[in-house]
Design an enzyme around this catalytic site. Structure first.
Site, PDB file in Angstrom:
ATOM      1  N   GLU A   1       0.824  -1.210   0.000  1.00 22.52           N
ATOM      2  CA  GLU A   1       0.000   0.000   0.000  1.00 22.52           C
ATOM      3  C   GLU A   1       0.858   1.260   0.000  1.00 22.52           C
ATOM      4  O   GLU A   1       0.588   2.210  -0.737  1.00 22.52           O
ATOM      5  CB  GLU A   1      -0.916   0.040   1.234  1.00 22.52           C
ATOM      6  CG  GLU A   1      -1.870  -1.112   1.341  1.00 22.52           C
ATOM      7  CD  GLU A   1      -1.345  -2.249   2.217  1.00 22.52           C
ATOM      8  OE1 GLU A   1      -0.175  -2.676   2.011  1.00 22.52           O
ATOM      9  OE2 GLU A   1      -2.092  -2.717   3.082  1.00 22.52           O
TER      10      GLU A   1
ATOM     11  N   CYS B   1      -0.609   1.291   7.273  1.00 14.76           N
ATOM     12  CA  CYS B   1      -1.095   1.542   5.921  1.00 14.76           C
ATOM     13  C   CYS B   1      -2.422   2.304   5.926  1.00 14.76           C
ATOM     14  O   CYS B   1      -2.639   3.182   5.091  1.00 14.76           O
ATOM     15  CB  CYS B   1      -1.203   0.236   5.150  1.00 14.76           C
ATOM     16  SG  CYS B   1       0.436  -0.477   4.804  1.00 14.76           S
TER      17      CYS B   1
END
Length: 151
Positions: A53, A84
């Site tokens: 991510e 994330c």
């Protein structure tokens, strides 16, 4: 469309597996087009933050020349970790779609998505192609344990 983008994230996860990394992949989408891709690279880069991510968000920000990417969505093969989710909130991402649920309970998706920590909330949808995403991870860890056992 959702499956199309998750399939692209799965391809990124497969690339991670080929490199010996935990197979997690992500794509950032703007206006129905993939603008950035990322896959897990923690081992290769020896950097704790080299999650799929984060890699995809960094590429999207560079492409759009802004740390705010509020019209973007992100597709990731595994439920995001708190780090994330924090990056997604900071980037002002509109929505996150994820495949497999984090089985060990280390995710805080619901709590963080609605927390308003950075004056932003993020929509989320889990379980997108859940079976396929979970299988990639299961196979990777099964093969890894088998290799370790054989040594």
């Amino acid at each position: 469309m959702v499956d199309k983008f998750m399939k692209a994230a799965l391809k990124c996860a497969e690339k991670a597996a080929e490199e010996g990394e935990v197979p997690i992949g992500a794509v950032v989408v703007l206006d129905g087009k993939i603008i950035a891709r990322g896959h897990n690279r923690r081992t290769k880069r020896q950097i704790a933050t080299a999650h799929a991510e984060i890699e995809a968000i960094e590429k999207a920000c560079k492409k759009l020349k802004s740390w705010r990417i509020p019209e973007c969505e992100i597709y990731v093969t595994l439920e995001p970790c708190p780090m994330c989710m924090g990056a997604m909130l900071n980037a002002r991402i509109k929505k996150v779609y994820f495949g497999a649920y984090e089985a060990k309970g280390r995710a805080m998706t619901e709590a963080l998505a609605s927390s308003n920590l950075v004056n932003h909330r993020i929509e989320y949808e889990g379980g997108v192609m859940e079976k396929e995403c979970a299988e990639v991870l299961s196979k990777f860890f099964f093969d890894m344990r088998k290799r370790e056992k054989d040594c």
